[in-house]
Design a protein around this motif. Structure first.
Motif, PDB file in Angstrom:
ATOM      1  N   MET A   1      46.153  28.601   4.613  1.00 45.08           N
ATOM      2  CA  MET A   1      47.195  29.357   5.318  1.00 45.08           C
ATOM      3  C   MET A   1      47.129  30.841   4.989  1.00 45.08           C
ATOM      4  O   MET A   1      47.367  31.691   5.856  1.00 45.08           O
ATOM      5  N   ASP A   2      46.793  31.175   3.735  1.00 45.05           N
ATOM      6  CA  ASP A   2      46.634  32.594   3.374  1.00 45.05           C
ATOM      7  C   ASP A   2      45.496  33.227   4.176  1.00 45.05           C
ATOM      8  O   ASP A   2      45.612  34.364   4.659  1.00 45.05           O
ATOM      9  N   ALA A   3      44.380  32.489   4.297  1.00 42.88           N
ATOM     10  CA  ALA A   3      43.255  33.008   5.087  1.00 42.88           C
ATOM     11  C   ALA A   3      43.646  33.179   6.549  1.00 42.88           C
ATOM     12  O   ALA A   3      43.229  34.139   7.221  1.00 42.88           O
ATOM     13  N   CYS A   4      44.452  32.251   7.051  1.00 44.33           N
ATOM     14  CA  CYS A   4      44.937  32.346   8.422  1.00 44.33           C
ATOM     15  C   CYS A   4      45.791  33.594   8.610  1.00 44.33           C
ATOM     16  O   CYS A   4      45.622  34.344   9.577  1.00 44.33           O
ATOM     17  N   GLN A   5      46.700  33.821   7.684  1.00 39.11           N
ATOM     18  CA  GLN A   5      47.591  34.985   7.803  1.00 39.11           C
ATOM     19  C   GLN A   5      46.818  36.288   7.787  1.00 39.11           C
ATOM     20  O   GLN A   5      47.224  37.279   8.429  1.00 39.11           O
ATOM     21  N   ALA A   6      45.681  36.298   7.090  1.00 38.16           N
ATOM     22  CA  ALA A   6      44.894  37.545   6.975  1.00 38.16           C
ATOM     23  C   ALA A   6      43.923  37.759   8.143  1.00 38.16           C
ATOM     24  O   ALA A   6      43.429  38.875   8.329  1.00 38.16           O
ATOM     25  N   ALA A   7      43.658  36.690   8.914  1.00 38.30           N
ATOM     26  CA  ALA A   7      42.645  36.771   9.975  1.00 38.30           C
ATOM     27  C   ALA A   7      43.168  37.581  11.152  1.00 38.30           C
ATOM     28  O   ALA A   7      44.299  37.415  11.598  1.00 38.30           O
ATOM     29  N   THR A   8      42.317  38.445  11.667  1.00 41.46           N
ATOM     30  CA  THR A   8      42.686  39.286  12.818  1.00 41.46           C
ATOM     31  C   THR A   8      41.696  39.092  13.961  1.00 41.46           C
ATOM     32  O   THR A   8      40.656  38.449  13.792  1.00 41.46           O
ATOM     33  N   CYS A   9      42.008  39.670  15.078  1.00 39.42           N
ATOM     34  CA  CYS A   9      41.171  39.498  16.277  1.00 39.42           C
ATOM     35  C   CYS A   9      40.093  40.574  16.397  1.00 39.42           C
ATOM     36  O   CYS A   9      39.338  40.584  17.378  1.00 39.42           O
ATOM     37  N   VAL A  10      40.007  41.475  15.425  1.00 43.81           N
ATOM     38  CA  VAL A  10      38.994  42.529  15.499  1.00 43.81           C
ATOM     39  C   VAL A  10      38.124  42.501  14.256  1.00 43.81           C
ATOM     40  O   VAL A  10      38.507  41.933  13.225  1.00 43.81           O
TER      41      VAL A  10
ATOM     42  N   CYS B   1      42.697  34.120  19.700  1.00 40.91           N
ATOM     43  CA  CYS B   1      41.442  34.820  19.958  1.00 40.91           C
ATOM     44  C   CYS B   1      40.276  34.111  19.265  1.00 40.91           C
ATOM     45  O   CYS B   1      40.455  33.406  18.268  1.00 40.91           O
ATOM     46  N   ALA B   2      39.093  34.299  19.804  1.00 45.09           N
ATOM     47  CA  ALA B   2      37.918  33.596  19.296  1.00 45.09           C
ATOM     48  C   ALA B   2      37.626  33.924  17.839  1.00 45.09           C
ATOM     49  O   ALA B   2      37.156  33.067  17.080  1.00 45.09           O
ATOM     50  N   ASN B   3      37.938  35.143  17.416  1.00 48.23           N
ATOM     51  CA  ASN B   3      37.571  35.587  16.075  1.00 48.23           C
ATOM     52  C   ASN B   3      38.287  34.821  14.968  1.00 48.23           C
ATOM     53  O   ASN B   3      37.783  34.735  13.843  1.00 48.23           O
ATOM     54  N   VAL B   4      39.465  34.249  15.275  1.00 47.32           N
ATOM     55  CA  VAL B   4      40.226  33.546  14.238  1.00 47.32           C
ATOM     56  C   VAL B   4      40.035  32.034  14.310  1.00 47.32           C
ATOM     57  O   VAL B   4      40.708  31.288  13.591  1.00 47.32           O
ATOM     58  N   GLY B   5      39.107  31.576  15.145  1.00 52.06           N
ATOM     59  CA  GLY B   5      38.880  30.147  15.284  1.00 52.06           C
ATOM     60  C   GLY B   5      38.622  29.424  13.966  1.00 52.06           C
ATOM     61  O   GLY B   5      39.241  28.384  13.695  1.00 52.06           O
ATOM     62  N   PRO B   6      37.738  29.925  13.095  1.00 50.74           N
ATOM     63  CA  PRO B   6      37.479  29.221  11.835  1.00 50.74           C
ATOM     64  C   PRO B   6      38.709  29.109  10.944  1.00 50.74           C
ATOM     65  O   PRO B   6      38.968  28.049  10.366  1.00 50.74           O
ATOM     66  N   GLN B   7      39.469  30.195  10.816  1.00 50.26           N
ATOM     67  CA  GLN B   7      40.647  30.174   9.945  1.00 50.26           C
ATOM     68  C   GLN B   7      41.761  29.297  10.532  1.00 50.26           C
ATOM     69  O   GLN B   7      42.412  28.528   9.810  1.00 50.26           O
TER      70      GLN B   7
END
Length: 418
Positions: free
Chosen positions: A409-418, A363-369
């Protein structure tokens, strides 16, 4: 299962582009093609060859730039019908090689077939001039007074054409690139050529997809012109300017993969440090198989090209001054960053279409992470694990990258689509 070390190699196949071709039309008359620049005003590079009936082929020829170098202020391109592009690349060579990267001996100063794309046989470092439009709408065109793209003395240049002869008889092709130059004492600012390439493209069989990339600038630049590049599944293209506050302003949009228009900025487009170019390619695949990013007409591409100044060698390829990627890849799907990495971990090595699809379907919202985590892994922990990953010990490489990329990777795991 895809490992961290294989992610490092993921972008190894990403190179400056080849291209696709259009149906052959009538040959352009000699009068419509280019005469060489006047003596002392520039140089012409030309390729003439014959295509057999129903032949589709890429061809290359290497040239050596003049011993005094070139200060290119204007470029002009013309080519006979049946091609979608003519390109002139720079290379790292100081003399014309006598064999290809694949070890094939040949006289590269003569026209030769390079049907897997020029990068399969030769190293390329950038592009100087070219066109994807038979009417000669070129990447370079004309730069402002006192601005020039510099070609060092003796640089080996690679000219590349891609033609399709759909006629029942042989066809002679003629492609010409004129580089118009200015003297050294008239050059006030060195220009460069943006060459932003999105490697994450995956279009399902009989389906649609979008590839989107954002590239942040570290220095102020002025952009003269902008042009897209896609292959035949491309049905839409949009490029936007992104302000530091995130505000997006459309710069350039069209729905063509051939006969591509260019956008000239008058006044010049000023891109400030911290601002970004954000562009996307939209695809419709009518074929019976997934189409992924790659160098041939069987593959797809998504690029943003254009001359700018002053030159920022890193930003030309969407990198930082430290040599790290400045790209953010923005998916058009529904999966989270964690799900995208789970997808990547379960893709068989060598399946690029599935690999790229893991990113495209996020999803677009997690693009940066997602991009930060991918960039960290693909650059051996942002360079911290170069030594550990230079040998045969894959476990040592993975351990080092796991530590260096832990925060990303921690930031990635926490990123959501909302």
């Amino acid at each position: 299962m895809r490992t961290t070390t294989s992610l490092i190699a993921l972008l190894g196949a990403v190179a400056l582009f080849g291209c696709s071709s259009s149906d052959a039309g009538p040959n352009t008359s000699e009068d419509e093609l280019l005469a060489p620049p006047a003596e002392g005003a520039g140089v012409q590079y030309r390729m003439v060859s014959t295509l057999q009936p129903a032949q589709e082929i890429e061809r290359c020829q290497l040239f050596v730039a003049p011993p005094e170098g070139l200060n290119v202020n204007r470029g002009e391109v013309r080519f006979s019908g049946g091609s979608h592009h003519v390109l002139l690349y720079t290379t790292p060579y100081t003399s014309i090689p006598t064999e290809t990267r694949r070890g094939v001996a040949l006289d590269a100063s003569q026209i030769h077939d390079c049907n897997d794309g020029p990068q399969a046989d030769w190293k390329v470092t950038g592009v100087i001039a070219g066109s994807q439009s038979p009417d000669g709408d070129s990447f370079m065109d004309e730069l402002p007074e006192g601005v020039a793209l510099k070609v060092p003395p003796g640089t080996v240049l690679l000219m590349n054409t891609h033609y399709l002869n759909s006629s029942p008889g042989p066809v002679e092709t003629d492609a010409r690139i004129n580089l118009y130059t200015i003297p050294d004492d008239e050059v006030e600012v060195e220009a460069g050529m943006l060459f932003h390439y999105n490697p994450f493209i995956s279009v399902p069989a009989h389906g649609k997809s979008t590839a989107r990339m954002r590239c942040v600038a570290e220095h102020d630049i002025s952009i003269v012109r902008m042009q897209s590049h896609m292959h035949r599944r491309g049905v839409g293209y949009v490029a936007n300017h992104v302000g530091i506050d995130g505000t997006m302003t459309e710069l350039y949009a069209h729905d063509r993969w051939e006969g591509v228009p260019s956008k000239e900025f008058t006044p010049l487009l000023e891109l400030k440090a911290g601002e970004s170019l954000d562009y996307r390619c939209e695809y419709n695949n009518v074929e019976d198989h997934t189409v992924a990013q790659g160098l041939t007409t069987r593959d797809e591409m998504c690029m943003l090209i254009g001359p700018y100044f002053p030159r920022s060698p890193a930003y030309e390829n969407c990198e930082t001054d430290d040599g790290l990627s400045a790209a953010t890849w923005i998916g058009s799907g529904t999966t989270t960053c964690a799900e995208a990495f789970e997808c990547l971990s379960n893709v068989p090595n060598g399946d690029d279409a599935e690999t790229f699809g893991c990113v495209v379907n996020s999803c677009a919202n997690v693009g940066p992470q997602l991009s930060a985590a991918l960039n960290c892994q693909m650059t051996a922990g942002n360079g911290a694990c170069t030594e550990a990953c230079s040998g045969e010990d894959g476990d040592a490489c993975n351990t080092c990258i796991g530590t260096a990329c832990a925060a990303a990777m921690d930031a990635c795991q926490a990123a959501t689509c909302v």
